[in-house]
Design an enzyme around this catalytic site. Sequence first.
Site: not given
Length: 251
Positions: A12-14, A96, A98, A166, A172, A212, A233-234
């Site tokens: 997931n590049w967000k 998600h 976010e 999650e 993150g 993470s 994610g990151g």
Amino acid sequence: MSNARNKFIAGNWKMNGTLSSLSEIEVIKSLFGETTYDIVILPPATLLAEASKIVAGSKIKIGAQNCHQNISGAHTGEISVLMLKDIGINIVLLGHSERRTESMENNQLINLKAETSHNCKLTTIICVGETELERKNGNTKKTIEYQLLNSLPKTFTEDNTIIAYEPVWAIGTGKTATAEEIHTAHAILRNQIKKLKGTAVASKLRILYGGSVNKENSSEIFQIQGVDGALVGGASLLSADFSSIIKSISR
Ligand code: PEP
């Protein structure tokens, strides 16, 4: 999407990535284009069409990070599943944390979006997870069961849906849930599916862990019983990191 609990890794590049970032997708395609795993990259909406062209003909899939619950109409700034399908996108991430927090998406809305997606033959990755406070108060089970029960539409099947567990406090933050916490949460979710749809569906449904995940911890996470892959994610932004995570499945 292939199933039989085939390992599933999503990146997931967000809200990250510009045209130059498409080279990361080229690298992933060159390394894993013939993979037997399900590998999905979820770039921002601006890159979906180009990314979709890059992976065409390979086993890598591109997914969207959101869609609207209606298929067309007066919804300024939104993207419909028909528009996604038009550019070859057949997977969408929903619920998600976010979006639950920043865009105030609740279970009912996620349920509607998932139903629209399923009706248009898209696969959904539906996220659930407790906050730090909910865990501290002993409400993890209650929270994730409630989210799952209410986010899953009647159209849900083991083939059109992947669940991502999650924990919000692990997204993150560099804090990863322990193997025991992950195992317990996955067992709770699978049991909930069993109550809803029976043993056959529960035994085939894929449940990912997200929070993470990185190249250092992914191998251990993939080995936890009940974990069918990861939502990253990151660490999915750079192909060097993401490919190390994918390779760690077989370590
Ligand atoms: C995510 O975006 O779903 C996520 C888990 O992010 P990160 O891996 O950066 O914690």
